[in-house]
Structures are given as structure tokens and as C-alpha cells.
Design an enzyme around this catalytic site. Sequence first.
Site, short mmCIF file in Angstrom:
data_model
loop_
_atom_site.label_atom_id
_atom_site.label_comp_id
_atom_site.label_asym_id
_atom_site.label_seq_id
_atom_site.Cartn_x
_atom_site.Cartn_y
_atom_site.Cartn_z
N ARG A 1 9.25 0.86 3.56
CA ARG A 1 8.45 -0.15 3.59
C ARG A 1 8.96 -1.33 3.14
NH1 ARG A 1 2.94 0.74 1.31
NH2 ARG A 1 2.54 1.56 3.28
N CYS B 1 -5.82 1.62 7.91
CA CYS B 1 -4.87 0.81 7.80
C CYS B 1 -4.71 0.03 9.31
CB CYS B 1 -3.48 1.70 7.97
SG CYS B 1 -3.33 2.44 6.30
N GLY B 2 -5.45 0.86 10.23
CA GLY B 2 -5.62 0.20 11.74
C GLY B 2 -6.92 -1.00 11.79
N GLY C 1 -6.16 6.23 12.02
CA GLY C 1 -6.22 7.53 12.21
C GLY C 1 -7.14 8.24 11.30
N ARG D 1 -4.73 -0.32 -9.02
CA ARG D 1 -4.87 0.03 -7.59
C ARG D 1 -3.87 -1.03 -6.68
NH1 ARG D 1 -4.90 3.83 -3.76
NH2 ARG D 1 -6.92 4.94 -3.04
N LYS D 2 -3.94 -0.65 -5.44
CA LYS D 2 -3.10 -1.60 -4.62
C LYS D 2 -3.86 -3.05 -4.59
CE LYS D 2 -4.66 -0.76 0.29
NZ LYS D 2 -4.00 -0.30 1.46
#
Length: 534
Positions: free
Chosen positions: A69, A458-459, A453, A183-184
Site C-alpha cells: 500500500r 472498505c467499500g 466484502g 487504532r488506525k
Amino acid sequence: MTDTATTTTTSLNKFEKFKAEKDGLAIKQDIEKFASLGWEAMDETDRDHRLKWVGVFFRPVTPGKFMMRMRVPNGILTSNQMRVLAEVVQRYGDDGSADITTRQNIQLRGIRIEDLPDIFNRFHAVGLTTIQSGMDNIRNITGDPVAGLDADELFDTRELVQQIQDMITNKGEGNPEFTNLPRKFNIAITGGRDNSVHAEINDLAFVPAFKEGTGDWGLGTGEEVSPSPKFGFNVLVGGFFSAKRCEAAIPLNAWVAPEDVVAVSRAIVEVFRDNGFRANRQKSRLMWLIDEWGLEKFRAEVEKCLGKSLLPAAPKDEIDWEKRDHIGVYKQKQPGLNYVGLHIPVGRLYAGDMFEISRLAGVYGSGEVRLTVEQNVIIPNIPDSRLAIFLTEPLLERFAINPGLLTRSLVSCTGAQFCNFALIETKNRALATIKALEAELTLTHPVRIHWTGCPNSCGQPQVADIGLMGTKTRKNGKTVEAVDIYMGGKVGKEAQLGTCVTKAVPCEDLQSVLRDLLIQNFGAKLSQEVLMTH
């Protein structure tokens, strides 16, 4: 840390334990060793987790073929950088590909561990970095995809986004100050009127706003230095998607001038780093801390860290346009120049595509390529005199400037083909489903359909007109792939998150369900061909 955060080693989860053992950034010095060892001989924690600090992701569904990434601040690459990415992907043949992500970023697939030293050297030579792009780090910073090109923009976000990236990553070399967050953390800055970055789904977002009577930004003196309103940003905090919870960002009641965005970003991240929860990873994003403290205490802690008071938010922001997708041909603010948005089906690129995009940007434009959160590509700075011939390029037959009304707004996460979290295959199924629906229906306006998914989202199905989240269900005694359907997401002005309206629709039944939804809710009609066959 405060007493609300977790401090005892015994209560730390496994991620916090391995982060305490060794900073993720320390993995940089081991890359040569890993390349000679091979992935199977690596320490499991290094391979599965710490490599993410340098943007390298082990994928159990494709063992030995890693994902990389990048960091692409504001989604901007040079044609030279795109060519280097293409060369990396090309060496893996059919295993090599790249995906444009919903954070204006790009991910490379098929990467072999033995090639990492060479790949990192190639990246360094052209100013690319993957540093701190995974795990508990600040992810790619998003900005307006047409920053600096758009005649209607209020602020060009490019430099601010780069300054925040440089602060977080120590100019791409890695910054231990910010490599161990709870966390992110997602940051977005928008300087246009259409909320092109989806501010509401970020942990921290800056949206344009004018403040009356504002001189020095944060001293809170109330002195009216200038009668004309000053441009700055209202601050939103706490937006996130996770399997456990999805929340839209909320106003911090703070306004900051552009020159103070970096300092405020640093302060907010430091407060999160030092106080965020570390026991339960499902409850460790920024919003959980804001819930625990309340907004006033959180704001006060940010001010303390900043060493200054924050001015109250401007009464209104300037997000007053519907969202644009930038696909097609558009005049730039620079006379005689145009930008062209190419639709990249579900963001998937192969080496040949990337070489061609690089070539087109160099031959027709200024050697710049831009990525959007809709997983598409923009080539800017094409002169009027070269536009007509640019539009005859064969690549535009596949990467269209006028795709179908369902195709143009289609977004999809990676799916089960490459991601071990995904419960269903997404990208190929999404394309096939949309193609079938466009053959059956006529529409008068785009409808945004997003596929994801798994519940990690993420989508981003919650921002779509119709969002599809992968799951499993039982049909005729067998477990089959299915989706939960979300509706009501809105982007642009008055953005809001959609909610789940239907659970566990088997994927094999989905086309007819979507057809009915499009007819009932979005003005679609059966095409003449379909009506004639009935």
C-alpha cells in the site's frame, strides 16, 4: 495516558503487546534480511503485522504474494511515479495488478518478499513511500482531486495535505511519534463546495468555512481585526466504519485558519495517541474516546496540547453543492487547459494500463496523474489544442469518459479474491451485475452502488445510494454468498450514512432484487428490448 485508557500489560490485547515489544517502524532495518530469508522463514508477527508499518501486507489467500500500500497524498502521482509502479507490477505477470482505493490511494498486488529491497530503492528514487500506511497509523490523507484546477474551489488542499503527511511520516522516512496509535486514523481536507473527500467518514476532517471578524486564529481574543470574513475550516471529528459500529463525524465546534491546520491535526492525533483505548480493538477508534469524555473535555484536551484556545466554529460551512464524480472533460481555471476523468472499472489496473496512463499524462498533460475516492483517474493540464486527439486514444475505449449511469458510480472493495476478511467475491461480481442491470434498465441519473466484502466496510456501503455488504446465508440447505443491503447514504451537501434495509440476500438472487430497487426508488425503467421480450 489518562486513567480512562488501558495501561496494564496484562489487559493489553495481542496487538498492543507486540507493539510494546518493538516499534513497528523498526522493521525497516530488517528488509534485506527478510528478502534473503524468504517469507516462510520469517517470524510470524513480523510477517503478518509489523511489515504493515512499511506498507507490506501478508495475504493468507495468496501466500507468498504480498500487497503493498502506497502513500499518495491528495491522490497525486507524477507520470514517472506511475511508470515505476507499473514496472513493479509488470514483473509478476498475471499475479501483478493494482487497485485504486477509496482513500485516493493505490495498492500493488503479487509482490514477492525477495524483491522488497529493490522495490524500495526504486520508490525512493522517484519520491514514493509506503511508510506507516497500515495497522495503527494515520492512513492516506485525502484532499480535493481537482485541487488547483477547479475555478470554483475555495482553497487548494495540495500543500496542506503534503505538510500533514510530512509531519506524520517525517517526510516519508518514518516518524516514531505517530507509529503507535490505539487504532488506525483517517484525515481529510476539502477546499471545494461538494465534499469530494467524504469528510463525514473520517476521524478528522476540515471543511471550508468563512469566519466573521477573525484576525489571529486561536487566541480567542474576540478582537475584530478585519471586517471581511476570513477563510478557514470547521473541524469534524470521530467518523469511522468498523464491524462493530459506524458513525458519522461530528462538529468539534472549532474553526481554524489554513496556516494552523497542521498544528491542530498534530494536537488531535496526540490526544488520541495518549488517551485512546487500547484494551478492546473493537472500541479503540477516536469516537469511543469522545463518547467517554464528552466533546467539551475532548476539545479542552486538544487546546491544552495545542497551547492555544480554539475559536468556535463558523455558523455554517461552505459544503453546498451536490457531489461531483469528475468523470468526463472539464475546463480548468487555467485558460486553455482541461482535465479529463477516466472511469476505471472498480479501480482495477494492470501493468499495461498503468504504463498507458503514465504515457498519456506525459504526452498530453503535464506529467501528472490524480486518483479519486471513487477509484478513478484524472489526467489534468491537457491543452485545448491536444484534447481532440487525446480523446481518440484506444485506452479511453476501456476507461471511458462517459460510462453507463450505473457503471460510472460503481465502487468495490478488494473482495475475497485477495482479502482474507472478505466473505464474498466483490469486484468481478459487481461488474457483471452492473453490466446485466444496464442491459435491462434505462436510467436518467447515476445511482451509486457500493460493494464491500465484509463488515469492515472498505467499500463504504453506508455512503452509497445502494450499499451491498458481504455475508453468508443458507439457501436450499447450503451456505451461499449473500449481501446485506444498505440504503439512504448521501454524499456532498447534507451528507448522511445509510442504514441496513434488507439482510442476507443470496448473491444469485441479487440482480432481480436490485432491478426492483432501482425501478421503485430511482426512477429506472425496463428497456424497450426487455419489454419487447415480455
